[in-house]
Scaffold this active site. Structure first.
Site, PDB file in Angstrom:
ATOM      1  N   TYR A 108       7.537 -13.371  -3.403  1.00  0.00           N
ATOM      2  CA  TYR A 108       8.773 -12.880  -4.006  1.00  0.00           C
ATOM      3  C   TYR A 108       9.692 -14.172  -4.213  1.00  0.00           C
ATOM      4  CZ  TYR A 108       7.518  -8.019  -2.557  1.00  0.00           C
ATOM      5  OH  TYR A 108       7.112  -6.630  -2.516  1.00  0.00           O
ATOM      6  N   TYR A 147       0.067  -9.974  -0.063  1.00  0.00           N
ATOM      7  CA  TYR A 147       0.515 -11.053   0.547  1.00  0.00           C
ATOM      8  C   TYR A 147       0.416 -10.683   2.104  1.00  0.00           C
ATOM      9  CZ  TYR A 147       4.755  -8.032   0.623  1.00  0.00           C
ATOM     10  OH  TYR A 147       5.605  -7.023   0.586  1.00  0.00           O
ATOM     11  N   ARG A 157      -0.153  -7.065   3.064  1.00  0.00           N
ATOM     12  CA  ARG A 157       0.073  -5.837   2.341  1.00  0.00           C
ATOM     13  C   ARG A 157      -0.775  -5.813   0.951  1.00  0.00           C
ATOM     14  NH1 ARG A 157       4.522  -3.252   1.767  1.00  0.00           N
ATOM     15  NH2 ARG A 157       2.936  -1.690   1.982  1.00  0.00           N
ATOM     16  N   HIS A 160       1.337  -3.787  -4.400  1.00  0.00           N
ATOM     17  CA  HIS A 160       2.340  -2.891  -4.517  1.00  0.00           C
ATOM     18  C   HIS A 160       3.217  -3.169  -5.383  1.00  0.00           C
ATOM     19  CE1 HIS A 160       3.867  -5.174  -1.105  1.00  0.00           C
ATOM     20  NE2 HIS A 160       4.898  -4.652  -1.513  1.00  0.00           N
ATOM     21  N   HIS A 162       7.645  -1.662  -5.494  1.00  0.00           N
ATOM     22  CA  HIS A 162       8.548  -0.954  -4.715  1.00  0.00           C
ATOM     23  C   HIS A 162       9.527  -0.337  -5.825  1.00  0.00           C
ATOM     24  CE1 HIS A 162       8.286  -2.900  -0.637  1.00  0.00           C
ATOM     25  NE2 HIS A 162       8.253  -4.089  -1.347  1.00  0.00           N
TER      26      HIS A 162
HETATM   27 FE   FE2 Z   1       6.593  -5.630  -0.767  1.00  0.00          FE
END
Ligand code: FE2
Lengths: 242, 208
Positions: A108, A147, A157, A160, A162
């Site tokens: 991110y 990640y 995770r 995905h 969000h």
């Molecule tokens: Fe996330």
């Protein structure tokens, strides 16, 4: 009975994750412990902000190019499309969707990020869309990577995206995540695991959609989002009665 | 066999996570130039009707630590009690008042802060007036489904005492968790609304 005309269907709290889910450790200190106060919908919740197309920029729906500096973002190019519906199955127009995601390596662009995967200088990770008259929406992005995250020592995770969704009423406000068909990591994730019912998890898994690929450009995934439905009696009747 | 009800199920909620700001406040996390400005930062303008107020507060976890990674939204009526929404059927709200605001909590202090106007009274489902209030919605890492609550005003004691929603709360001490205390800052009234996710002072959250 006129008290309830046009109110929204009660939220099924057994379909949603509960607040307290110890396998997702951060929830332990952030979960309210008292019972929620059940409230008939009032005008305060049956109204909500509406956003016009004037808030959107020309490339809000293309994460491949909307933060590009020297070229396109790196990764598997995909189109995500679907409809926003209510529980009555009606398409909802004018719904603002905001979405955010990691880059193709699972990283991110955020000051709290600690994962070693490289930043992509051409990928910001945010986008927006407003649904059309039939509730449909579409955007282009790259498939995010999986990640690791600090929970148990080896939690990852699944890939995905969000989503934040504004319906027509503040009572419909929803924040959720989209997963990808065929990903075995979905079923190992403590955040996915906060949802008690497997069928509810499956509602968040987008289907690979070979009918909507873009020739020599992008794969496609179809992701429908359902917001709370509303009793069929008109709100206007209720107001005339007052 | 009977006929089948064909209602869909609402999509289940998932946490907004620690990186929610990328999608809601990208400029705040230095993802600039994708869109002009983050939505919801400004509710009022020079032509907005009503009494200017500041609303501030923090959100505390079960050990009393303020959340520095949360996102707070507010939604409220204008000074005359009307909402700036197509679903508002009682009249036309002040076009110079958005009614909706959104802020990330401060990275160090955990504080949120809105400049807005004091809302007018809005009727309950049976027509009785509710006390002036602001709807508050909170999402964050560790919160699996967004929390709805309400901010009421300490200087509206008479209206609060007859508010049908506040009176739904069985324990009077719990009603107090929704009442923001009043102070003053730079000539403006400032209402402080601290939210406690757990503990003796746990805020009342709503299933709306
Ligand atoms: Fe996330």
């Amino acid at each position: 009975m006129s008290d309830h005309k046009g109110s929204y269907f009660q939220r099924d709290r057994d379909w949603h994750p509960p607040a307290y889910t110890p396998d997702y450790k951060t929830s332990v200190l952030r979960a309210p412990r008292q019972a929620l106060l059940s409230l008939d919908n009032t005008i305060s919740e049956m109204t909500g902000p509406v956003f016009g197309h004037d808030v959107l920029g020309p490339r809000d729906d293309d994460l491949i190019t909307n933060w590009a500096k020297t070229g396109d973002a790196i990764g598997q190019r995909i189109v995500v499309h679907g409809r926003v519906l209510d529980e009555n199955g009606r398409g909802l127009p004018g719904v603002l969707l905001e979405f955010w995601q990691a880059n193709a390596g699972g990283r991110y662009r955020h000051h709290k990020e600690t994962y070693h995967a490289a930043l992509d200088p051409n990928f910001g990770g945010c986008g927006r869309a407003i649904t059309a008259q039939d509730g449909s929406y579409r955007f282009r992005t790259i498939k995010p990577g999986a990640y690791p995250w600090p929970n148990r020592v080896n939690d990852w995770r699944p890939a995905h995206i969000h989503f934040s969704v504004f319906g027509h009423a503040f009572a419909q406000r929803l924040v959720t995540q989209m997963y990808f068909e065929g990903d075995p990591m979905i079923w190992q994730c403590p955040i996915v695991g906060t949802i008690p019912d497997k069928r509810a998890v499956e509602q968040l898994i987008a289907a690979l959609d070979r009918q909507n690929t873009t020739h020599m450009d992008a794969l496609a995934y179809k992701f429908d989002i359902v917001l709370r439905g509303r009793r069929s009696t008109l709100f206007e009747n209720r107001m005339e009665g007052n | 066999m009977v006929q089948r009800l064909d209602y869909l199920k609402e999509s289940p909620s998932q946490t907004a996570g620690p990186y929610v700001h990328i999608g809601t406040n990208p400029n705040w996390v230095e993802i600039t130039g994708v869109w002009n400005g983050d939505l919801g930062l400004v509710l009022v303008g020079p032509d907005t009707k009503g009494e200017r107020i500041l609303v501030t507060g923090r959100i505390f976890d079960g050990l009393g630590k303020p959340l520095n990674d949360a996102l707070v939204e507010i939604w409220q009526a204008d000074a005359d009690g009307l909402h700036n929404s197509p679903e508002e059927k009682r009249g036309r709200a002040d076009p110079h008042f958005a009614g909706w605001g959104r802020q990330p909590t401060h990275r160090e202090t955990g504080e949120f802060r809105f400049e807005t106007v004091k809302p007018g009274r809005v009727p309950y489902v049976d027509g009785r007036p509710m006390a002036p209030h602001i709807t508050v919605y909170i999402v964050a890492r560790g919160i699996n489904i967004g929390l709805h609550t309400r901010l009421y005003f300490a200087d509206e004691a008479a209206a609060n005492a007859e508010c049908p929603v506040l009176n739904r709360i069985e324990h009077p001490a719990r009603r107090e968790t929704l009442v923001a205390r009043r102070g003053e800052e730079g000539g403006l009234p400032v209402y402080t609304f601290d939210v406690h996710l757990q503990g003796h002072h746990e805020t009342v959250f709503f299933d709306v």
